[in-house]
Design an enzyme around this catalytic site. Structure first.
Site, PDB file in Angstrom:
ATOM      1  N   ASP A   1     -18.694   5.618 -36.463  1.00  0.00           N
ATOM      2  CA  ASP A   1     -18.100   4.330 -36.079  1.00  0.00           C
ATOM      3  C   ASP A   1     -17.743   3.537 -37.329  1.00  0.00           C
ATOM      4  O   ASP A   1     -18.379   3.714 -38.360  1.00  0.00           O
ATOM      5  CB  ASP A   1     -19.150   3.473 -35.349  1.00  0.00           C
ATOM      6  CG  ASP A   1     -19.179   3.708 -33.869  1.00  0.00           C
ATOM      7  OD1 ASP A   1     -18.441   4.579 -33.400  1.00  0.00           O
ATOM      8  OD2 ASP A   1     -19.953   3.023 -33.197  1.00  0.00           O
TER       9      ASP A   1
ATOM     10  N   TYR B   1     -18.177   0.153 -39.508  1.00  0.00           N
ATOM     11  CA  TYR B   1     -19.283  -0.806 -39.604  1.00  0.00           C
ATOM     12  C   TYR B   1     -19.025  -1.954 -38.627  1.00  0.00           C
ATOM     13  O   TYR B   1     -17.884  -2.387 -38.461  1.00  0.00           O
ATOM     14  CB  TYR B   1     -19.387  -1.371 -41.018  1.00  0.00           C
ATOM     15  CG  TYR B   1     -19.789  -0.358 -42.068  1.00  0.00           C
ATOM     16  CD1 TYR B   1     -21.009   0.300 -41.991  1.00  0.00           C
ATOM     17  CD2 TYR B   1     -18.961  -0.077 -43.140  1.00  0.00           C
ATOM     18  CE1 TYR B   1     -21.388   1.223 -42.961  1.00  0.00           C
ATOM     19  CE2 TYR B   1     -19.325   0.839 -44.120  1.00  0.00           C
ATOM     20  CZ  TYR B   1     -20.546   1.489 -44.025  1.00  0.00           C
ATOM     21  OH  TYR B   1     -20.918   2.389 -44.986  1.00  0.00           O
TER      22      TYR B   1
ATOM     23  N   PHE C   1     -17.399   4.992 -44.157  1.00  0.00           N
ATOM     24  CA  PHE C   1     -18.445   4.710 -45.140  1.00  0.00           C
ATOM     25  C   PHE C   1     -18.069   3.618 -46.145  1.00  0.00           C
ATOM     26  O   PHE C   1     -18.921   3.169 -46.905  1.00  0.00           O
ATOM     27  CB  PHE C   1     -18.875   5.985 -45.901  1.00  0.00           C
ATOM     28  CG  PHE C   1     -19.553   6.999 -45.047  1.00  0.00           C
ATOM     29  CD1 PHE C   1     -20.867   6.830 -44.637  1.00  0.00           C
ATOM     30  CD2 PHE C   1     -18.873   8.139 -44.620  1.00  0.00           C
ATOM     31  CE1 PHE C   1     -21.499   7.764 -43.827  1.00  0.00           C
ATOM     32  CE2 PHE C   1     -19.490   9.085 -43.815  1.00  0.00           C
ATOM     33  CZ  PHE C   1     -20.811   8.902 -43.419  1.00  0.00           C
TER      34      PHE C   1
ATOM     35  N   HIS D   1     -27.409  13.273 -42.540  1.00  0.00           N
ATOM     36  CA  HIS D   1     -26.680  12.023 -42.770  1.00  0.00           C
ATOM     37  C   HIS D   1     -27.268  11.283 -43.972  1.00  0.00           C
ATOM     38  O   HIS D   1     -28.482  11.349 -44.213  1.00  0.00           O
ATOM     39  CB  HIS D   1     -26.771  11.155 -41.509  1.00  0.00           C
ATOM     40  CG  HIS D   1     -25.786  10.034 -41.477  1.00  0.00           C
ATOM     41  ND1 HIS D   1     -26.002   8.829 -42.112  1.00  0.00           N
ATOM     42  CD2 HIS D   1     -24.563   9.943 -40.892  1.00  0.00           C
ATOM     43  CE1 HIS D   1     -24.965   8.042 -41.921  1.00  0.00           C
ATOM     44  NE2 HIS D   1     -24.075   8.700 -41.176  1.00  0.00           N
TER      45      HIS D   1
END
Length: 222
Positions: free
Chosen positions: A65, A67, A78, A188
């Protein structure tokens, strides 16, 4: 339906814009922007594609998704804006780059457009999100759209590097042709899982070695 997206991607994704799911997705997203706070800004929804034309892609990094905090999402997975504090996952990505390459970062901004312009597609599975509600735009159609983009790259390009961090990204990249491309998998980079194998995965040097071996220019990650 007219969608403003970089021309080479327009060519590869045009068929999606005519499908029923995309019409429904567009209506949903428009309503969300009208009724509340949604990220990123509308002009940045397709920024990952706009900064990284189809034929220029060399590395694909998959996120989930955007942020959902104010001022963070900028259309690149990111990444955050120049003035924003680095989120924990991005801090860990930068730490791994420094450890992997054995050099300190030259650029400390979380903008990451410097990567995108070199051919790193920073693609979230879902391209919009409601403020402070993680996952709020999942399963509305974005995943079908981004799956199509990944499929087009896998089928029509050769010798790309796919970085799949965490189970969500691994599942999304499962159809990538591993005979034609390098697929790198790791946990992750979030603080919850980075120490379980993201640190020490050395994806950044592995990507560059692969690119060099296939007569491509390596990415300047620093």
């Amino acid at each position: 339906m007219e969608v403003k997206i970089e021309p080479t991607w327009q060519k590869h994704l045009a068929g999606e814009f005519e499908k029923q799911y995309f019409s429904e997705l567009t209506a949903f997203v428009k309503k969300e922007y009208q009724e509340g706070e949604v990220y990123p800004a509308p002009k940045n929804i397709f920024r990952a594609f706009d900064l990284c034309p189809f034929e220029k892609v060399r590395v694909v990094i998959l996120g989930q998704d955007p942020y959902h905090g104010e001022g963070q999402a900028n259309g690149l997975a990111f990444a955050v804006g120049d003035e924003e504090a680095l989120p924990p996952s991005l801090q860990n990505i930068f730490k791994e780059i420094e450890n992997d390459l054995g050099k300190p970062l030259v650029h400390e901004s979380g903008n990451l457009s410097r990567w995108a312009k070199q051919g790193v597609l920073l693609l979230n599975a879902t391209l919009t999100v409601r403020a402070h509600r993680a996952g709020s735009h999942q399963e509305k159609g974005w995943e079908l759209f981004t799956d199509t983009a990944i499929k087009a790259l896998s089928e029509e390009r050769e010798h790309l590097v796919f970085m799949l961090w965490g189970n969500y990204a691994k599942n999304k990249g499962v159809r990538t042709d591993r005979a034609k491309h390098l697929v790198l998998e790791a946990p992750h980079p979030s603080p919850l899982s980075a120490h379980n194998g993201f640190f020490g995965s050395r994806h950044f040097s592995k990507a560059n070695d692969y690119l060099i071996n296939h007569n491509e220019t390596p990415i300047d990650w620093l």
